[in-house]
Design a protein around this motif. Structure first.
Motif, PDB file in Angstrom:
ATOM      1  N   LEU A  55      42.326  23.807  -3.483  1.00 55.93           N
ATOM      2  CA  LEU A  55      42.885  22.457  -3.510  1.00 55.93           C
ATOM      3  C   LEU A  55      44.410  22.539  -3.543  1.00 55.93           C
ATOM      4  CD1 LEU A  55      42.319  19.357  -3.805  1.00 55.93           C
ATOM      5  CD2 LEU A  55      42.500  19.718  -6.284  1.00 55.93           C
ATOM      6  N   GLN A  56      45.052  22.042  -2.491  1.00 50.81           N
ATOM      7  CA  GLN A  56      46.514  22.088  -2.415  1.00 50.81           C
ATOM      8  C   GLN A  56      47.158  20.843  -3.020  1.00 50.81           C
ATOM      9  OE1 GLN A  56      46.368  23.193   1.989  1.00 50.81           O
ATOM     10  NE2 GLN A  56      48.075  24.467   1.309  1.00 50.81           N
ATOM     11  N   ASN A  57      46.557  19.694  -2.789  1.00 53.92           N
ATOM     12  CA  ASN A  57      47.071  18.463  -3.389  1.00 53.92           C
ATOM     13  C   ASN A  57      45.956  17.431  -3.467  1.00 53.92           C
ATOM     14  OD1 ASN A  57      46.918  17.778  -0.696  1.00 53.92           O
ATOM     15  ND2 ASN A  57      49.037  17.112  -0.503  1.00 53.92           N
ATOM     16  N   MET A  58      46.239  16.331  -4.186  1.00 58.06           N
ATOM     17  CA  MET A  58      45.183  15.325  -4.396  1.00 58.06           C
ATOM     18  C   MET A  58      45.820  13.980  -4.711  1.00 58.06           C
ATOM     19  SD  MET A  58      43.784  16.178  -8.241  1.00 58.06           S
ATOM     20  CE  MET A  58      44.878  16.034  -9.686  1.00 58.06           C
ATOM     21  N   MET A  59      45.038  12.925  -4.493  1.00 58.86           N
ATOM     22  CA  MET A  59      45.366  11.599  -5.004  1.00 58.86           C
ATOM     23  C   MET A  59      44.055  10.891  -5.325  1.00 58.86           C
ATOM     24  SD  MET A  59      46.663   9.415  -1.688  1.00 58.86           S
ATOM     25  CE  MET A  59      48.074  10.489  -1.482  1.00 58.86           C
ATOM     26  N   HIS A  60      44.099  10.100  -6.397  1.00 62.63           N
ATOM     27  CA  HIS A  60      42.926   9.388  -6.864  1.00 62.63           C
ATOM     28  C   HIS A  60      43.079   7.919  -6.491  1.00 62.63           C
ATOM     29  CE1 HIS A  60      41.682  12.652  -9.913  1.00 62.63           C
ATOM     30  NE2 HIS A  60      42.700  13.128  -9.207  1.00 62.63           N
ATOM     31  N   LEU A  61      42.023   7.324  -5.945  1.00 69.73           N
ATOM     32  CA  LEU A  61      42.039   5.937  -5.495  1.00 69.73           C
ATOM     33  C   LEU A  61      41.142   5.120  -6.406  1.00 69.73           C
ATOM     34  CD1 LEU A  61      41.681   6.631  -1.654  1.00 69.73           C
ATOM     35  CD2 LEU A  61      43.792   6.323  -2.964  1.00 69.73           C
ATOM     36  N   ASN A  62      41.754   4.426  -7.353  1.00 67.30           N
ATOM     37  CA  ASN A  62      41.000   3.633  -8.314  1.00 67.30           C
ATOM     38  C   ASN A  62      40.817   2.215  -7.783  1.00 67.30           C
ATOM     39  OD1 ASN A  62      41.016   5.876  -9.905  1.00 67.30           O
ATOM     40  ND2 ASN A  62      42.421   5.079 -11.434  1.00 67.30           N
ATOM     41  N   PRO A  63      39.606   1.683  -7.851  1.00 65.06           N
ATOM     42  CA  PRO A  63      39.337   0.363  -7.246  1.00 65.06           C
ATOM     43  C   PRO A  63      39.882  -0.786  -8.078  1.00 65.06           C
ATOM     44  CG  PRO A  63      37.366   1.191  -8.336  1.00 65.06           C
ATOM     45  CD  PRO A  63      38.390   2.286  -8.437  1.00 65.06           C
ATOM     46  N   TYR A  64      40.626  -1.658  -7.433  1.00 63.24           N
ATOM     47  CA  TYR A  64      41.127  -2.878  -8.054  1.00 63.24           C
ATOM     48  C   TYR A  64      41.038  -4.008  -7.042  1.00 63.24           C
ATOM     49  CZ  TYR A  64      43.063  -0.987 -12.374  1.00 63.24           C
ATOM     50  OH  TYR A  64      43.197  -0.417 -13.613  1.00 63.24           O
ATOM     51  N   SER A  65      40.912  -5.227  -7.569  1.00 65.25           N
ATOM     52  CA  SER A  65      41.111  -6.429  -6.763  1.00 65.25           C
ATOM     53  C   SER A  65      42.187  -7.249  -7.456  1.00 65.25           C
ATOM     54  CB  SER A  65      39.817  -7.246  -6.648  1.00 65.25           C
ATOM     55  OG  SER A  65      38.862  -6.562  -5.864  1.00 65.25           O
ATOM     56  N   ILE A  66      43.063  -7.843  -6.653  1.00 66.74           N
ATOM     57  CA  ILE A  66      44.123  -8.676  -7.218  1.00 66.74           C
ATOM     58  C   ILE A  66      44.084 -10.047  -6.557  1.00 66.74           C
ATOM     59  CG2 ILE A  66      45.582  -6.669  -7.722  1.00 66.74           C
ATOM     60  CD1 ILE A  66      47.320  -7.433  -5.321  1.00 66.74           C
ATOM     61  N   LEU A  67      44.686 -11.022  -7.221  1.00 67.52           N
ATOM     62  CA  LEU A  67      44.867 -12.347  -6.631  1.00 67.52           C
ATOM     63  C   LEU A  67      46.221 -12.359  -5.938  1.00 67.52           C
ATOM     64  CD1 LEU A  67      43.510 -14.628  -9.487  1.00 67.52           C
ATOM     65  CD2 LEU A  67      42.462 -14.233  -7.245  1.00 67.52           C
ATOM     66  N   LEU A  68      46.204 -12.228  -4.626  1.00 69.25           N
ATOM     67  CA  LEU A  68      47.429 -12.149  -3.843  1.00 69.25           C
ATOM     68  C   LEU A  68      47.570 -13.435  -3.049  1.00 69.25           C
ATOM     69  CD1 LEU A  68      49.812 -10.321  -3.152  1.00 69.25           C
ATOM     70  CD2 LEU A  68      48.438  -9.327  -1.308  1.00 69.25           C
ATOM     71  N   ARG A  69      48.546 -14.247  -3.436  1.00 67.41           N
ATOM     72  CA  ARG A  69      48.764 -15.568  -2.829  1.00 67.41           C
ATOM     73  C   ARG A  69      47.466 -16.387  -2.821  1.00 67.41           C
ATOM     74  NH1 ARG A  69      53.810 -16.202  -0.802  1.00 67.41           N
ATOM     75  NH2 ARG A  69      55.029 -14.359  -0.209  1.00 67.41           N
ATOM     76  N   GLY A  70      46.754 -16.344  -3.936  1.00 68.67           N
ATOM     77  CA  GLY A  70      45.561 -17.164  -4.110  1.00 68.67           C
ATOM     78  C   GLY A  70      44.285 -16.580  -3.550  1.00 68.67           C
ATOM     79  N   GLN A  71      44.378 -15.451  -2.861  1.00 70.42           N
ATOM     80  CA  GLN A  71      43.191 -14.828  -2.285  1.00 70.42           C
ATOM     81  C   GLN A  71      42.886 -13.506  -2.985  1.00 70.42           C
ATOM     82  OE1 GLN A  71      42.536 -15.226   2.133  1.00 70.42           O
ATOM     83  NE2 GLN A  71      44.764 -15.321   2.108  1.00 70.42           N
ATOM     84  N   GLU A 174      46.918 -18.946 -13.131  1.00 69.11           N
ATOM     85  CA  GLU A 174      47.570 -20.182 -12.695  1.00 69.11           C
ATOM     86  C   GLU A 174      49.070 -19.998 -12.473  1.00 69.11           C
ATOM     87  OE1 GLU A 174      46.733 -23.427 -15.270  1.00 69.11           O
ATOM     88  OE2 GLU A 174      44.556 -23.153 -15.188  1.00 69.11           O
ATOM     89  N   GLY A 175      49.663 -18.983 -13.101  1.00 71.02           N
ATOM     90  CA  GLY A 175      51.111 -18.860 -13.026  1.00 71.02           C
ATOM     91  C   GLY A 175      51.648 -17.595 -12.391  1.00 71.02           C
ATOM     92  N   TYR A 176      50.757 -16.627 -12.099  1.00 65.76           N
ATOM     93  CA  TYR A 176      51.255 -15.336 -11.621  1.00 65.76           C
ATOM     94  C   TYR A 176      50.524 -14.896 -10.357  1.00 65.76           C
ATOM     95  CZ  TYR A 176      53.792 -15.076 -15.980  1.00 65.76           C
ATOM     96  OH  TYR A 176      54.645 -15.352 -17.012  1.00 65.76           O
ATOM     97  N   ASN A 177      51.262 -14.197  -9.522  1.00 70.29           N
ATOM     98  CA  ASN A 177      50.748 -13.654  -8.270  1.00 70.29           C
ATOM     99  C   ASN A 177      50.528 -12.143  -8.423  1.00 70.29           C
ATOM    100  OD1 ASN A 177      50.265 -13.734  -5.314  1.00 70.29           O
ATOM    101  ND2 ASN A 177      52.138 -12.532  -5.210  1.00 70.29           N
ATOM    102  N   GLY A 178      49.623 -11.606  -7.610  1.00 73.69           N
ATOM    103  CA  GLY A 178      49.369 -10.171  -7.655  1.00 73.69           C
ATOM    104  C   GLY A 178      48.661  -9.733  -8.912  1.00 73.69           C
ATOM    105  N   LEU A 179      48.010 -10.673  -9.598  1.00 72.53           N
ATOM    106  CA  LEU A 179      47.375 -10.399 -10.887  1.00 72.53           C
ATOM    107  C   LEU A 179      46.050  -9.670 -10.680  1.00 72.53           C
ATOM    108  CD1 LEU A 179      47.743 -11.193 -13.996  1.00 72.53           C
ATOM    109  CD2 LEU A 179      46.034 -12.958 -13.501  1.00 72.53           C
ATOM    110  N   PRO A 180      45.845  -8.515 -11.330  1.00 68.42           N
ATOM    111  CA  PRO A 180      44.548  -7.837 -11.222  1.00 68.42           C
ATOM    112  C   PRO A 180      43.418  -8.696 -11.781  1.00 68.42           C
ATOM    113  CG  PRO A 180      46.207  -6.349 -12.083  1.00 68.42           C
ATOM    114  CD  PRO A 180      46.820  -7.719 -12.082  1.00 68.42           C
ATOM    115  N   ILE A 181      42.307  -8.705 -11.080  1.00 63.68           N
ATOM    116  CA  ILE A 181      41.116  -9.403 -11.540  1.00 63.68           C
ATOM    117  C   ILE A 181      40.368  -8.455 -12.474  1.00 63.68           C
ATOM    118  CG2 ILE A 181      38.930 -10.455 -10.849  1.00 63.68           C
ATOM    119  CD1 ILE A 181      40.300 -11.039  -8.118  1.00 63.68           C
TER     120      ILE A 181
END
Length: 395
Positions: A55-71, A174-181
């Motif tokens: 193993l030369q290098n690695m990255m871990h991809l952790n699952p998240y959903s965010i509210l981005l511009r209401g979606q 209601e007040g913030y964007n990019g908020l993790p669900i």
């Protein structure tokens, strides 16, 4: 280098590299992460030597959903980026990122998140800061805030249950964007690690109704606020006064508040007002996909613009596209000829996230216009309005 998704067979190499670069194997987080989470709930992309398979290098991809511009947007959170010490200096991260981004594009994702230890490593790959915080750091006895009004009372909790906090956190949407669900799973994960790290909590109530909470711990004579959510200024002041009552066990105070926090307006000493800290970076690796599902803001006028979305790392993400806003809908057309503006992918990410307006990014030298047209800048400012972003996830 052979880039691929890590399997259970290769997990021991991942664990060894994590132990070398991050938490040690005897630490509680390491044990929880590899016993309860890694490969069970996330993906790890590894780069393996074509000579001997290590193993030369690695990255871990952790699952998240965010509210981005209401979606709701699925946005994998990149953590654990590491390279074997013997393979450093060979620019292997670029190839690993290309592989990970192509994998995520196939899965229907368009963005990723990353919290950098050193931003310079990732800025050259078009990661850009999309979140920031207001940091307060001072002697604990200098923390002076107004006396809260109303029938407020506090309770301390050392055993953390999501029912105490989830309703208050959800109100932030209601007040913030990019908020993790924070789903049930995300809350369980968050609070499990908080318990391992001996995090404490205080909840402020008005009668029987919760008005705010604070996660905190005391370490090295410092009262650290991990997260503070309050529905009213009085609730916030009550939690901060609670923190100030810990002078027998702490001498200093540290809090990374939301970027729009105005507690400093009440401080009697101006030099305690704090500072702005860039916090979380993001990266778009499928701009066309992101634009195809973008919703035009209600007050945006009709108009059109041709943008060159510029990408160095992932050639298939380069696009010359005309955006047409017409009666509340956004249409994309493949363009030819000159672009009205050249938008590197880092700046496009910041624009889409609402971290900065188009005009601000032009003034910062991040976006180049072919010729300055005030009406075009005004149209793009309305199409991609500024947002107040908040995120407080660390893994």
């Amino acid at each position: 280098m052979d880039c691929r998704i890590v399997t259970e067979t290769e997990l021991p190499q991942v664990m060894a590299l994590w132990d070398y670069c991050f938490e040690k194997k005897e630490e509680p987080f390491y044990q929880w992460y590899f016993q309860e989470y890694c490969l069970q709930h996330n993906l790890v992309v590894g780069g393996f030597s074509e000579d001997d398979g290590h193993l030369q290098n690695m990255m871990h991809l952790n699952p998240y959903s965010i509210l981005l511009r209401g979606q709701e947007e699925r946005v994998p959170y990149i953590v654990g980026v590491a390279t074997d010490p013997a393979d450093r200096g060979r620019h292997l991260t670029e190839e690993l990122l290309q592989s990970a981004f192509r994998l995520l594009r196939r899965k229907g994702c368009a963005f990723s998140l990353l919290m950098p230890a050193y931003a310079g490593i990732y800025q050259k790959y078009d990661f850009a800061f999309c979140y920031r915080k207001h940091v307060y750091e001072m002697p604990l006895d200098k923390l002076v805030v107004p006396v809260p009004s109303g029938n407020l009372w506090l309770r301390h909790y050392s055993f953390l249950e999501k029912e105490l906090f989830e309703g208050l956190y959800a109100a932030l949407a209601e007040g913030y964007n990019g908020l993790p669900i924070r789903t049930d799973f995300q809350w369980r994960k968050l609070l499990a690690v908080h318990q391992l790290e001996k995090m404490q909590a205080a909840v402020v109530y008005h009668g029987s109704e919760p008005r705010g909470y604070m996660f905190y711990h005391i370490e090295d004579k410092t009262f650290f606020i991990q997260e503070l959510v309050a529905l009213t200024p009085d609730a916030k002041w009550a939690l901060l006064r609670y923190a100030g009552e810990h002078q027998s066990s702490a001498e200093k105070f540290y809090w990374e508040a939301m970027e729009d926090d105005y507690t400093w307006l009440d401080f009697p000493e101006a030099d305690r007002a704090g500072r702005v800290k860039p916090f979380m970076m993001a990266r778009c690796f499928d701009a066309v996909q992101a634009l195809q599902r973008y919703e035009v803001p209600e007050d945006c006028p009709d108009g059109q613009v041709t943008l060159l979305l510029q990408e160095e790392l992932l050639k298939e993400n380069n696009s010359l596209v005309t955006l047409i806003a017409d009666t509340g809908s956004l249409y994309l057309e493949k363009a030819a000829g000159d672009a009205d503006a050249v938008v590197p992918m880092g700046a496009f990410t910041q624009l889409y996230f609402g971290a900065f307006t188009f005009t601000q990014l032009v003034e910062a030298g991040k976006i180049r216009m072919r010729s300055y047209r005030p009406e075009l800048a005004a149209f793009l400012d309305a199409l991609f309005p500024r947002c107040v972003n908040f995120i407080n996830e660390y893994y």
